[in-house]
Write an enzyme that holds these catalytic residues in place. Structure first.
Site, mmCIF file in Angstrom:
data_model
loop_
_atom_site.group_PDB
_atom_site.id
_atom_site.type_symbol
_atom_site.label_atom_id
_atom_site.label_comp_id
_atom_site.label_asym_id
_atom_site.label_seq_id
_atom_site.Cartn_x
_atom_site.Cartn_y
_atom_site.Cartn_z
ATOM 1 C CG ASN A 13 -0.294 -0.044 2.727
ATOM 2 O OD1 ASN A 13 0.746 -0.453 2.690
ATOM 3 N ND2 ASN A 13 -1.157 0.365 3.404
ATOM 4 C CE LYS A 63 8.391 -10.754 0.621
ATOM 5 N NZ LYS A 63 7.555 -10.207 -0.705
ATOM 6 N N PRO A 64 10.108 -6.543 -0.420
ATOM 7 C CG PRO A 64 10.560 -5.421 -2.799
ATOM 8 C CD PRO A 64 11.155 -6.498 -1.707
ATOM 9 N N GLY A 106 2.241 -5.389 7.546
ATOM 10 C CA GLY A 106 1.470 -6.108 6.664
ATOM 11 C C GLY A 106 0.200 -6.540 7.550
ATOM 12 C CD GLU A 156 4.872 -0.503 13.264
ATOM 13 O OE1 GLU A 156 3.571 -0.153 13.346
ATOM 14 O OE2 GLU A 156 5.632 -0.117 13.883
ATOM 15 C CG LEU A 157 0.626 -6.527 12.904
ATOM 16 C CD1 LEU A 157 0.411 -7.962 13.707
ATOM 17 C CD2 LEU A 157 1.425 -7.239 11.611
ATOM 18 C CB CYS A 175 -1.843 0.772 8.172
ATOM 19 S SG CYS A 175 -0.633 1.999 8.375
ATOM 20 C CD GLU A 193 -6.349 -3.028 7.874
ATOM 21 O OE1 GLU A 193 -5.982 -4.330 7.703
ATOM 22 O OE2 GLU A 193 -5.695 -2.189 8.116
HETATM 23 P P1 NAD Z 1 0.485 -9.028 3.532
HETATM 24 O O1 NAD Z 1 0.696 -9.256 5.170
HETATM 25 O O2 NAD Z 1 -0.379 -9.867 2.794
HETATM 26 O O3 NAD Z 1 1.973 -8.811 2.773
HETATM 27 C C1 NAD Z 1 3.065 -8.049 3.575
HETATM 28 C C2 NAD Z 1 4.230 -8.577 3.157
HETATM 29 O O4 NAD Z 1 4.546 -9.912 3.751
HETATM 30 C C3 NAD Z 1 4.560 -8.916 1.520
HETATM 31 O O5 NAD Z 1 5.828 -8.450 1.365
HETATM 32 C C4 NAD Z 1 4.179 -10.164 1.632
HETATM 33 O O6 NAD Z 1 4.940 -11.025 0.543
HETATM 34 C C5 NAD Z 1 4.613 -10.947 2.839
HETATM 35 N N1 NAD Z 1 4.402 -12.192 3.109
HETATM 36 C C6 NAD Z 1 3.345 -12.882 2.956
HETATM 37 N N2 NAD Z 1 3.249 -14.128 3.560
HETATM 38 C C7 NAD Z 1 4.426 -13.938 4.429
HETATM 39 C C8 NAD Z 1 4.929 -15.036 5.088
HETATM 40 N N3 NAD Z 1 4.302 -16.167 5.445
HETATM 41 N N4 NAD Z 1 6.041 -14.908 5.601
HETATM 42 C C9 NAD Z 1 6.844 -13.765 5.218
HETATM 43 N N5 NAD Z 1 6.426 -12.822 4.541
HETATM 44 C C10 NAD Z 1 5.159 -13.072 3.970
HETATM 45 O O7 NAD Z 1 -0.180 -7.528 3.715
HETATM 46 P P2 NAD Z 1 -0.482 -6.568 2.551
HETATM 47 O O8 NAD Z 1 -1.978 -6.837 1.984
HETATM 48 O O9 NAD Z 1 0.638 -6.371 1.512
HETATM 49 O O10 NAD Z 1 -0.783 -5.264 3.308
HETATM 50 C C11 NAD Z 1 -1.878 -4.546 3.813
HETATM 51 C C12 NAD Z 1 -1.931 -4.921 5.293
HETATM 52 O O11 NAD Z 1 -0.833 -4.223 5.990
HETATM 53 C C13 NAD Z 1 -3.136 -4.225 6.135
HETATM 54 O O12 NAD Z 1 -3.669 -4.937 6.687
HETATM 55 C C14 NAD Z 1 -2.440 -2.964 6.372
HETATM 56 O O13 NAD Z 1 -3.259 -2.452 7.635
HETATM 57 C C15 NAD Z 1 -1.146 -3.363 6.826
HETATM 58 N N6 NAD Z 1 -0.245 -2.265 6.948
HETATM 59 C C16 NAD Z 1 0.253 -1.723 8.408
HETATM 60 C C17 NAD Z 1 0.936 -0.602 8.570
HETATM 61 C C18 NAD Z 1 1.279 -0.410 9.735
HETATM 62 O O14 NAD Z 1 2.346 0.468 9.937
HETATM 63 N N7 NAD Z 1 0.779 -0.895 10.953
HETATM 64 C C19 NAD Z 1 1.294 -0.171 7.508
HETATM 65 C C20 NAD Z 1 0.894 -0.362 5.979
HETATM 66 C C21 NAD Z 1 -0.007 -1.434 5.787
#
Ligand code: NAD
Length: 478
Positions: free
Chosen positions: A148, A171-172, A224, A246-247, A280, A382
């Site tokens: 995002n 890792k993006p 994430g 940071e979730l 987030c 969310e």
């Molecule tokens: P996601 O959890 O699907 O993915 C995030 C990252 O994790 C990606 O790089 C993905 O490839 C990696 N990933 C996925 N599975 C993994 C695993 N098993 N092991 C290691 N890495 C893995 O999240 P998303 O859908 O990309 O992002 C949206 C979420 O992120 C929303 O819930 C949002 O609120 C949250 N977010 C939180 C903050 C914060 O600062 N608290 C900021 C931005 C986004």
């Protein structure tokens, strides 16, 4: 095709596979990245480990100089990086430029702290001895980021890590790797030693899992979804690897009876619709005192319908691009449908825009709902898109109880002219941030992080450095 940066070299995946990256506005392929595997994870972590002793021993002054130089390189690359970001993520180009520029600002902020890390002098009972504490870098950091705000969120990890003397494997998300890779190449061109900064591309399940479970990774900095964060915590337990998480969030906004309603609606609109609601920190539940509820809803609905023009990311009048993926839009649609089925009224938006220009992308309009059941998906989950439920409350007690009823605790806000109400909200809202009469913007200078299932650990501020350093106690006897 983009590459990975491993040990100072731009490389393909060892298995030779690639992943296409698509434009969310029309589904067209805009580039590709290497599809890394566990062999690439090993190579990246080994490179970071090899570079660690040298980087940890580099003086804070030298680290700061390189980071200042990297900020200059990043500034020079802003236009190019922003274009890639808009293309792969879907956000308007103007917003992508702001995000790209924030990376340079973040580098500057932490460069300013790199030569100011120090420990303490601790007098001991025995007069022939004294204690000191020293700060050591935690080691190799695995930085895992979502789609995002791919740039801001990698900078939040890379910059304090570099300042503290850690090396990094980044890792993006596999749907937004291009801008990150280009930005990292710009930063790295400042002259960082090989292996200090590395990138790894691929799916979360494959390279993400292998990276998190790698025995030579010392810290995982993750942003994430909460569900992914839980998995990471479990995987990290295997080697007792430290984590910051940071979730997700579901930030409440309280608008009291004495609030400046015009200002509150402007903040709510930016707070909810910026980045097509995929943030987030965002206004995800609104609690209105009865007295101002009607006026707020009328003004807010007008803003939602008139001010948040949907369109493709490069059109000058676009304020909201498409949602990032088909899945993401389907999720928001399902949450809205659930509320409507259970009696919610749609005040704005609520259905896909019509027209040929929207046919191939994942567009969804600014959406406002009222009469949303408090146990519906929109209220309890969310909502990661431009839709928001509005609730009416009788007083601050009820507002705070309802605001705190979420499993999340990331941001929160209150609009009021009454200092006592503001103070109560600041003290009693269960969240990492409370804004009073302001929009939800995270500042470099203030620590940011969640409570409850929004995670733990801080990014931004001097506090961010604490999780990239280990305080060690030393006793000196004469
Ligand atoms: P996601 O959890 O699907 O993915 C995030 C990252 O994790 C990606 O790089 C993905 O490839 C990696 N990933 C996925 N599975 C993994 C695993 N098993 N092991 C290691 N890495 C893995 O999240 P998303 O859908 O990309 O992002 C949206 C979420 O992120 C929303 O819930 C949002 O609120 C949250 N977010 C939180 C903050 C914060 O600062 N608290 C900021 C931005 C986004």
């Amino acid at each position: 095709m983009a590459k990975m940066l491993i040990g100072g070299e731009l490389v393909d995946a060892q298995g030779g596979k690639t992943i296409d990256v698509k434009n969310p506005a029309n589904g067209e392929v805009v580039g590709s990245i290497p599809r890394g595997s566990t062999a690439d994870v090993d190579a990246a972590v080994e490179a970071a480990r090899k570079a660690l002793p040298g980087w940890a021993a580099t003086s804070g002054t030298k680290r700061a100089q390189l980071m200042h130089q990297a900020a200059i390189k990043m500034h020079e690359a802003v236009d190019e990086v922003a274009k890639l970001l808009a293309l792969e993520q879907g956000k308007p180009l103007a917003h992508a430029k702001i995000e790209a520029a924030r990376v340079a600002e973040n580098l500057e902020y932490f460069a300013g702290l790199a030569d100011k890390l120090r420990g303490d002098y601790v007098p001991l009972d025995d007069p022939a001895k004294f204690g000191i504490t020293i700060r050591r870098p935690v080691g190799v950091v695995a930085a895992i980021t979502p789609w995002n705000f791919p740039l801001t969120l990698f900078a939040n990890k890379l910059c304090p890590a570099l300042a503290a003397g850690c090396t990094v494997v980044l890792k993006p998300a596999s749907t937004t790797p291009l801008a990150t890779q280009r930005a990292i190449e710009a930063i790295n061109s400042a002259g960082f030693p090989a292996g200090v900064i590395n990138t790894l591309h691929g799916s979360g399940a494959e390279v993400g899992d292998a990276l998190v479970g790698h025995p030579k990774v010392n810290k995982i900095a993750f942003t994430g979804q909460t569900e992914t964060g839980k998995r990471i915590m479990q995987l990290a337990a295997k080697n007792v690897t430290r984590v910051t998480l940071e979730l997700g969030g579901s930030d409440p906004m309280i608008v009291a009876d004495d609030a400046d309603v015009r200002r509150a609606t402007a903040a709510a609109a930016i707070g909810r619709f910026f980045n097509a609601g995929q943030a987030c920190l965002a206004v995800k539940r609104i609690y209105l005192f009865e007295k101002i509820a009607e006026e707020f809803m009328a003004k807010f609905t007008e803003r939602a319908t008139k001010e948040w023009k949907i369109g493709e990311q490069f059109a000058a009048d676009t304020k909201m691009g498409p949602l990032h993926t088909e899945h993401q839009r389907a999720e928001v649609e399902a949450q809205v449908a659930d509320a409507v089925k259970r009696g919610a009224k749609v005040l704005a938006g609520g259905k896909r825009p019509e027209g040929a220009e929207y046919a191939k992308g994942w567009f969804y309009p600014a959406t406002v709902l009222t009469d949303v059941p408090e146990d519906s998906r929109m209220a309890t989950e969310e909502v990661f898109g431009p839709a928001v439920p509005v609730f009416i409350v009788k007083d601050l007690d009820e507002a705070i109880v309802k605001a705190n009823s979420s499993i999340y605790g990331l941001g929160s806000s209150i609009f009021t002219k009454d200092f006592a109400k503001a103070r109560r909200a600041a003290e009693q809202l269960d969240a990492g941030y409370t804004w009073v009469n302001d929009i939800q913007v995270a500042y470099d200078q203030l620590p940011f992080g969640g409570a409850k299932q929004s995670g733990f650990g801080k990014e931004h501020g001097i506090e961010a450095l604490e999780s990239y350093t280990e305080k060690k106690s030393v006793v000196l006897a004469g």
